[in-house]
Motif scaffolding. Structure first.
Motif, PDB file in Angstrom:
ATOM      1  N   ASP A 233      -4.225   8.377  34.738  1.00  0.00           N
ATOM      2  CA  ASP A 233      -4.208   7.393  35.827  1.00  0.00           C
ATOM      3  C   ASP A 233      -4.993   6.144  35.464  1.00  0.00           C
ATOM      4  O   ASP A 233      -4.610   5.021  35.810  1.00  0.00           O
ATOM      5  CB  ASP A 233      -4.805   8.006  37.097  1.00  0.00           C
ATOM      6  CG  ASP A 233      -3.873   9.033  37.739  1.00  0.00           C
ATOM      7  OD1 ASP A 233      -2.828   9.333  37.128  1.00  0.00           O
ATOM      8  OD2 ASP A 233      -4.190   9.520  38.832  1.00  0.00           O
ATOM      9  N   LEU A 236      -2.853   3.665  33.673  1.00  0.00           N
ATOM     10  CA  LEU A 236      -1.869   3.004  34.547  1.00  0.00           C
ATOM     11  C   LEU A 236      -2.531   1.987  35.474  1.00  0.00           C
ATOM     12  O   LEU A 236      -1.915   0.986  35.846  1.00  0.00           O
ATOM     13  CB  LEU A 236      -1.114   4.052  35.369  1.00  0.00           C
ATOM     14  CG  LEU A 236      -0.106   4.906  34.588  1.00  0.00           C
ATOM     15  CD1 LEU A 236       0.298   6.132  35.393  1.00  0.00           C
ATOM     16  CD2 LEU A 236       1.122   4.081  34.218  1.00  0.00           C
ATOM     17  N   LEU A 239      -2.506  -1.841  34.777  1.00  0.00           N
ATOM     18  CA  LEU A 239      -1.374  -2.716  35.055  1.00  0.00           C
ATOM     19  C   LEU A 239      -1.775  -3.798  36.058  1.00  0.00           C
ATOM     20  O   LEU A 239      -2.556  -3.543  36.976  1.00  0.00           O
ATOM     21  CB  LEU A 239      -0.206  -1.898  35.630  1.00  0.00           C
ATOM     22  CG  LEU A 239       0.625  -1.095  34.632  1.00  0.00           C
ATOM     23  CD1 LEU A 239       1.374   0.022  35.336  1.00  0.00           C
ATOM     24  CD2 LEU A 239       1.600  -2.019  33.905  1.00  0.00           C
ATOM     25  N   VAL A 245      -2.145   4.618  42.150  1.00  0.00           N
ATOM     26  CA  VAL A 245      -1.369   5.400  41.173  1.00  0.00           C
ATOM     27  C   VAL A 245      -1.311   6.841  41.667  1.00  0.00           C
ATOM     28  O   VAL A 245      -2.339   7.438  41.988  1.00  0.00           O
ATOM     29  CB  VAL A 245      -2.020   5.354  39.774  1.00  0.00           C
ATOM     30  CG1 VAL A 245      -1.292   6.289  38.820  1.00  0.00           C
ATOM     31  CG2 VAL A 245      -2.033   3.930  39.222  1.00  0.00           C
ATOM     32  N   ASN A 247       0.583  10.630  40.746  1.00  0.00           N
ATOM     33  CA  ASN A 247       1.445  11.493  39.940  1.00  0.00           C
ATOM     34  C   ASN A 247       2.153  12.451  40.908  1.00  0.00           C
ATOM     35  O   ASN A 247       1.552  13.377  41.434  1.00  0.00           O
ATOM     36  CB  ASN A 247       0.603  12.264  38.925  1.00  0.00           C
ATOM     37  CG  ASN A 247       1.416  13.193  38.035  1.00  0.00           C
ATOM     38  OD1 ASN A 247       0.917  14.199  37.573  1.00  0.00           O
ATOM     39  ND2 ASN A 247       2.673  12.870  37.775  1.00  0.00           N
ATOM     40  N   TYR A 253       5.555   9.118  38.220  1.00  0.00           N
ATOM     41  CA  TYR A 253       4.432   8.416  38.833  1.00  0.00           C
ATOM     42  C   TYR A 253       4.946   7.421  39.874  1.00  0.00           C
ATOM     43  O   TYR A 253       5.991   6.790  39.681  1.00  0.00           O
ATOM     44  CB  TYR A 253       3.612   7.671  37.772  1.00  0.00           C
ATOM     45  CG  TYR A 253       2.953   8.586  36.774  1.00  0.00           C
ATOM     46  CD1 TYR A 253       1.649   9.015  36.952  1.00  0.00           C
ATOM     47  CD2 TYR A 253       3.667   9.055  35.674  1.00  0.00           C
ATOM     48  CE1 TYR A 253       1.057   9.884  36.037  1.00  0.00           C
ATOM     49  CE2 TYR A 253       3.088   9.918  34.760  1.00  0.00           C
ATOM     50  CZ  TYR A 253       1.779  10.333  34.951  1.00  0.00           C
ATOM     51  OH  TYR A 253       1.200  11.189  34.060  1.00  0.00           O
ATOM     52  N   LEU A 255       3.755   4.022  41.564  1.00  0.00           N
ATOM     53  CA  LEU A 255       2.808   2.933  41.371  1.00  0.00           C
ATOM     54  C   LEU A 255       2.955   1.919  42.506  1.00  0.00           C
ATOM     55  O   LEU A 255       4.062   1.435  42.760  1.00  0.00           O
ATOM     56  CB  LEU A 255       3.064   2.234  40.029  1.00  0.00           C
ATOM     57  CG  LEU A 255       3.181   3.141  38.796  1.00  0.00           C
ATOM     58  CD1 LEU A 255       3.537   2.308  37.572  1.00  0.00           C
ATOM     59  CD2 LEU A 255       1.888   3.915  38.570  1.00  0.00           C
ATOM     60  N   VAL A 267       6.085  -2.658  33.909  1.00  0.00           N
ATOM     61  CA  VAL A 267       5.951  -1.217  33.680  1.00  0.00           C
ATOM     62  C   VAL A 267       6.696  -0.818  32.409  1.00  0.00           C
ATOM     63  O   VAL A 267       6.205  -0.015  31.597  1.00  0.00           O
ATOM     64  CB  VAL A 267       6.483  -0.432  34.898  1.00  0.00           C
ATOM     65  CG1 VAL A 267       6.461   1.074  34.627  1.00  0.00           C
ATOM     66  CG2 VAL A 267       5.662  -0.757  36.144  1.00  0.00           C
TER      67      VAL A 267
END
Length: 298
Positions: A233, A236, A239, A245, A247, A253, A255, A267
């Motif tokens: 996480d 991610l 970003l 985030v 899962n 995932y 987002l 992404v």
């Protein structure tokens, strides 16, 4: 202001159906009143029509207090309950004439409503012979017979086929040009097509009160992505403009980004730069349905 609710609570023995509920609705608004089964929607509507009394709190409809001015409230409100109570052995025009006599409404009002509610082809039929869609039209006509300022509709489209649903939706939209409408429904598309605003209630409490225009302008964007490997996480979250985030399952995932810009390219680039394969990539802008699920699943 057409409806004003202040700190309303309602108890049925040990069960607390409404908990300190407050909201107001301006004249001319069409407001969707949403919530899961047992959330307190019908209880609130019954209180606003003076059918039942609250345990505490106060409310006004068209400036009439529900406890002190019951007759004023009842004259101001047209109410279509979830289970439309019609006399099935009566003819449509006969039933509306009977309802009009209770309100001391002129007979020309009946013909206006038969035309407005699209009942002309069925006006001389028995209510028991009508389809569900036409019965709902009769219920709406009866609710409007006293020319009320406020219309309260509890699940008015339940059980209708797609064509009937479109017809009733159009009818309610037209009525809303002249009346204040509080509409309870489980159909999200119904609210988005008809309403100006939405109030969401869950477990007896108001959890959201939003204008539909503001919800549509929301910059929050959700992207669902599936990689070929698990990703931390923390990686991610690097970003740009990502705020959440999650899962959801396996290597999938969800987002959440705080922007209206399509972030799928970012992404995809992230996956490429980190040696990952993108197996699926979907954009899911936040809508009324996702807001409802988020707020009522807590």
């Amino acid at each position: 202001m057409s409806i004003k609710v202040a700190n309303i609570s309602k108890n049925y023995g040990e069960q607390e159906a409404l908990k300190d509920v407050s909201f107001s609705i301006n004249k001319g608004e069409i407001v969707g009143f949403l919530g899961p089964n047992g959330a307190g929607k019908s209880t609130m509507m019954k209180i606003l029509t003076t059918f039942i009394a609250p345990s505490s709190g106060s409310a006004e409809v068209n400036h009439f207090a529900i406890d002190r001015d019951k007759m004023g409230v009842q004259k101001s409100v047209g109410y279509l309950p979830e289970h439309n109570p019609l006399h099935l052995d009566m003819y449509v025009r006969e039933y509306l004439e009977y309802t009009a006599s209770l309100y001391k409404t002129p007979k020309n009002r009946i013909e206006e409503l038969i035309s407005q509610c699209g009942l002309k082809p069925e006006a001389n039929k028995k209510i028991g012979a009508l389809s569900k869609g036409y019965r709902q039209r009769v219920g709406l006509a009866a609710a409007l017979i006293g020319n009320p300022e406020v219309l309260i509709l509890d699940e008015p489209t339940t059980g209708l086929d797609p064509n009937q649903l479109l017809e009733i939706r159009k009818l309610i939209k037209n009525i809303g040009k002249e009346k204040t409408v509080l509409l309870s429904t489980h159909i999200m598309q119904e609210v988005e097509a008809i309403c100006d605003r939405v109030i969401i209630i869950n477990k007896g409490k108001i959890v959201a009160d939003k204008k539909l225009a503001d919800l549509r302008k929301s910059q929050q964007q959700i992207i669902e992505v599936e990689f070929d490997y698990r990703v931390e996480d923390v990686l991610l979250k690097q970003l740009p403009m990502v705020t959440k985030v999650k899962n959801t399952i396996g290597f999938v995932y969800e987002l959440t980004f705080e922007t209206d810009k399509d972030m799928r390219a970012k992404v995809f680039d992230f996956a490429h730069d980190n040696g990952l394969k993108t197996l699926q990539l979907n954009q899911k802008n936040k809508n009324l349905e996702s807001l409802f699920i988020e707020l009522t699943n807590k």
